[in-house]
Design a protein around this motif. Structure first.
Motif, PDB file in Angstrom:
ATOM      1  N   ARG A   1      51.651  96.475  27.731  1.00 28.68           N
ATOM      2  CA  ARG A   1      50.440  95.806  28.215  1.00 28.68           C
ATOM      3  C   ARG A   1      50.366  95.750  29.739  1.00 28.68           C
ATOM      4  N   ASN A   2      51.245  96.498  30.425  1.00 24.39           N
ATOM      5  CA  ASN A   2      51.225  96.532  31.897  1.00 24.39           C
ATOM      6  C   ASN A   2      51.559  95.184  32.523  1.00 24.39           C
TER       7      ASN A   2
ATOM      8  N   PHE B   1      44.581 102.152  25.351  1.00 23.02           N
ATOM      9  CA  PHE B   1      45.928 102.261  25.901  1.00 23.02           C
ATOM     10  C   PHE B   1      46.270 103.707  26.226  1.00 23.02           C
ATOM     11  N   ILE B   2      45.985 104.616  25.296  1.00 17.90           N
ATOM     12  CA  ILE B   2      46.303 106.030  25.504  1.00 17.90           C
ATOM     13  C   ILE B   2      45.504 106.589  26.672  1.00 17.90           C
ATOM     14  N   ASN B   3      44.227 106.233  26.749  1.00 22.85           N
ATOM     15  CA  ASN B   3      43.381 106.742  27.836  1.00 22.85           C
ATOM     16  C   ASN B   3      43.858 106.249  29.191  1.00 22.85           C
ATOM     17  N   LYS B   4      44.268 104.978  29.281  1.00 21.05           N
ATOM     18  CA  LYS B   4      44.733 104.427  30.549  1.00 21.05           C
ATOM     19  C   LYS B   4      46.018 105.118  30.985  1.00 21.05           C
ATOM     20  N   MET B   5      46.922 105.383  30.024  1.00 23.77           N
ATOM     21  CA  MET B   5      48.164 106.058  30.350  1.00 23.77           C
ATOM     22  C   MET B   5      47.889 107.462  30.842  1.00 23.77           C
ATOM     23  N   PHE B   6      46.965 108.168  30.164  1.00 29.38           N
ATOM     24  CA  PHE B   6      46.649 109.544  30.542  1.00 29.38           C
ATOM     25  C   PHE B   6      46.030 109.585  31.930  1.00 29.38           C
ATOM     26  N   ASN B   7      45.102 108.675  32.187  1.00 30.80           N
ATOM     27  CA  ASN B   7      44.439 108.656  33.485  1.00 30.80           C
ATOM     28  C   ASN B   7      45.403 108.323  34.605  1.00 30.80           C
ATOM     29  N   TRP B   8      46.395 107.410  34.339  1.00 30.77           N
ATOM     30  CA  TRP B   8      47.366 107.066  35.389  1.00 30.77           C
ATOM     31  C   TRP B   8      48.217 108.268  35.725  1.00 30.77           C
ATOM     32  N   LYS B   9      48.701 108.981  34.697  1.00 28.32           N
ATOM     33  CA  LYS B   9      49.553 110.135  34.936  1.00 28.32           C
ATOM     34  C   LYS B   9      48.807 111.246  35.663  1.00 28.32           C
ATOM     35  N   SER B  10      47.504 111.359  35.370  1.00 23.01           N
ATOM     36  CA  SER B  10      46.713 112.411  36.027  1.00 23.01           C
ATOM     37  C   SER B  10      46.550 112.119  37.499  1.00 23.01           C
TER      38      SER B  10
ATOM     39  N   GLU C   1      50.342  86.608  30.621  1.00 22.64           N
ATOM     40  CA  GLU C   1      49.034  87.058  31.113  1.00 22.64           C
ATOM     41  C   GLU C   1      48.416  86.021  32.052  1.00 22.64           C
ATOM     42  N   LYS C   2      48.526  84.745  31.695  1.00 26.42           N
ATOM     43  CA  LYS C   2      47.973  83.688  32.542  1.00 26.42           C
ATOM     44  C   LYS C   2      48.692  83.629  33.891  1.00 26.42           C
ATOM     45  N   LEU C   3      50.009  83.798  33.871  1.00 23.38           N
ATOM     46  CA  LEU C   3      50.769  83.764  35.122  1.00 23.38           C
ATOM     47  C   LEU C   3      50.415  84.936  36.021  1.00 23.38           C
ATOM     48  N   ILE C   4      50.270  86.111  35.437  1.00 23.19           N
ATOM     49  CA  ILE C   4      49.893  87.287  36.238  1.00 23.19           C
ATOM     50  C   ILE C   4      48.498  87.097  36.816  1.00 23.19           C
ATOM     51  N   ASN C   5      47.583  86.606  36.001  1.00 26.10           N
ATOM     52  CA  ASN C   5      46.214  86.394  36.477  1.00 26.10           C
ATOM     53  C   ASN C   5      46.146  85.350  37.577  1.00 26.10           C
ATOM     54  N   SER C   6      47.159  84.465  37.624  1.00 23.12           N
ATOM     55  CA  SER C   6      47.188  83.453  38.688  1.00 23.12           C
ATOM     56  C   SER C   6      47.862  83.976  39.951  1.00 23.12           C
ATOM     57  N   GLY C   7      48.458  85.184  39.873  1.00 24.69           N
ATOM     58  CA  GLY C   7      49.043  85.791  41.067  1.00 24.69           C
ATOM     59  C   GLY C   7      50.531  86.058  41.008  1.00 24.69           C
TER      60      GLY C   7
ATOM     61  N   ILE D   1      46.024  94.480  33.096  1.00 24.05           N
ATOM     62  CA  ILE D   1      46.637  94.193  31.808  1.00 24.05           C
ATOM     63  C   ILE D   1      45.871  94.893  30.693  1.00 24.05           C
ATOM     64  N   ILE D   2      46.605  95.497  29.773  1.00 26.47           N
ATOM     65  CA  ILE D   2      46.024  96.281  28.685  1.00 26.47           C
ATOM     66  C   ILE D   2      46.105  95.503  27.379  1.00 26.47           C
ATOM     67  N   ASP D   3      45.047  95.571  26.597  1.00 26.61           N
ATOM     68  CA  ASP D   3      45.060  95.029  25.248  1.00 26.61           C
ATOM     69  C   ASP D   3      45.504  96.146  24.320  1.00 26.61           C
ATOM     70  N   ILE D   4      46.749  96.105  23.852  1.00 25.00           N
ATOM     71  CA  ILE D   4      47.282  97.225  23.069  1.00 25.00           C
ATOM     72  C   ILE D   4      46.724  97.256  21.652  1.00 25.00           C
ATOM     73  N   LYS D   5      45.920  96.267  21.271  1.00 21.94           N
ATOM     74  CA  LYS D   5      45.238  96.355  19.976  1.00 21.94           C
ATOM     75  C   LYS D   5      44.258  97.516  19.975  1.00 21.94           C
ATOM     76  N   ASP D   6      43.774  97.833  21.177  1.00 22.25           N
ATOM     77  CA  ASP D   6      42.878  98.974  21.329  1.00 22.25           C
ATOM     78  C   ASP D   6      43.725 100.179  21.703  1.00 22.25           C
ATOM     79  N   ASN D   7      44.243 100.892  20.712  1.00 23.85           N
ATOM     80  CA  ASN D   7      45.157 101.999  20.954  1.00 23.85           C
ATOM     81  C   ASN D   7      44.519 103.107  21.768  1.00 23.85           C
ATOM     82  N   THR D   8      43.225 103.348  21.530  1.00 24.35           N
ATOM     83  CA  THR D   8      42.531 104.397  22.271  1.00 24.35           C
ATOM     84  C   THR D   8      42.489 104.065  23.751  1.00 24.35           C
TER      85      THR D   8
END
Length: 262
Positions: free
Chosen positions: A187-188, A253-262, A153-159, A244-251
């Motif tokens: 977690r994307n 995660f599901i909402n982000k996946m649904f919105n991306w597919k839409s 996560e730190k490496l991605i946030n740095s670019g 980046i997604i925090d998969i501890k929040d399952n709701t």
């Protein structure tokens, strides 16, 4: 599909031993629906002592391989590149066209399995500031990352961008590696998937099977990892990291996946 990261060039490094093996590997790749193969020869790795990694030589060897597979009617385009072993000299070696992709905009970098060297993050940042985006090769296989996924996560946030091995998802490198790569996908934290193929045996092209498993985890986003982003890399287009997604929040995660597919 575009296979970004493999060692199919015969006799060049620790990959295909000869032309016959390379052809067998590429027949397998073609049968899986792979149309483009980005050969990533090891560069400045200790295992490359005595090997010729001159840009013009590697280009000539790529051309020879392409001529052979064209005659064999294997519908694959071979692209040239390297997998750079980390040393604190990345900004110095980026002038070699073998070491970068997309007109100097990207570099694929690998580390030792058991440690990340002191100051590596600062060197990656210098490379990024010089105009070349670091792509970390198979981060899921590094023990420090298996122990602490927040490093990614730190490496991605740095670019930085992340490339996973298809074999990791298939369990070829052990359960810790598989767990790490599944977490990264959910977690994307993944931007490319490559076979990292080395031979026509246990380390052959396996992108098709891994893509199917990836689809079970992240759905149609898998296409970004095996086609869209590699295509952008080859032509030098900008690749934006995913949120980046925090998969501890399952709701969430599901909402982000649904919105991306839409």
């Amino acid at each position: 599909m575009i296979d970004f990261h493999n060692h199919v060039l015969p006799g060049a490094d620790d990959g295909a031993k000869d032309m016959a093996m390379a052809i067998n590997m590429l027949k397998t790749a073609s049968s899986q629906g792979i149309t483009d193969v980005v050969n990533t020869i090891h560069f400045q790795h200790p295992k490359m002592e005595g090997k010729n990694v001159d840009y013009l030589y590697i280009q000539s060897e790529i051309n020879k391989l392409q001529e052979v597979i064209d005659k064999e009617s294997i519908a694959i385009k071979i692209h040239m590149g390297s997998e750079v072993f980390y040393l604190p000299n990345l900004t110095e070696i980026k002038s070699d066209p073998l070491n970068v992709f997309g007109h100097g905009k990207y570099m694929l970098i690998e580390f030792q399995t058991y440690q990340l060297p002191p100051g590596y993050d600062e060197e990656l940042y210098r490379l990024l500031m010089s105009g070349t985006t670091p792509i970390i090769a198979h981060p899921e296989r590094y023990k420090p990352i298996q122990n602490d996924i927040n490093i990614v996560e730190k490496l991605i946030n740095s670019g930085c961008l992340m490339q996973i091995d298809a074999g990791s998802l298939l369990g070829q490198f052990g359960k810790d590696c598989k767990k790490s790569v599944e977490t990264m996908l959910q977690r994307n934290m993944v931007h490319f998937m490559g076979s990292d193929s080395h031979n026509d045996g246990k380390r052959n092209f396996c992108l098709e099977s891994a893509a199917k498993m990836s689809e079970e985890l992240i759905g149609d986003m898998t296409t970004l990892l095996i086609y869209d982003n590699p295509q952008k890399l080859l032509i030098g287009e900008k690749i934006e990291p995913f949120e980046i997604i925090d998969i501890k929040d399952n709701t969430s995660f599901i909402n982000k996946m649904f919105n991306w597919k839409s």
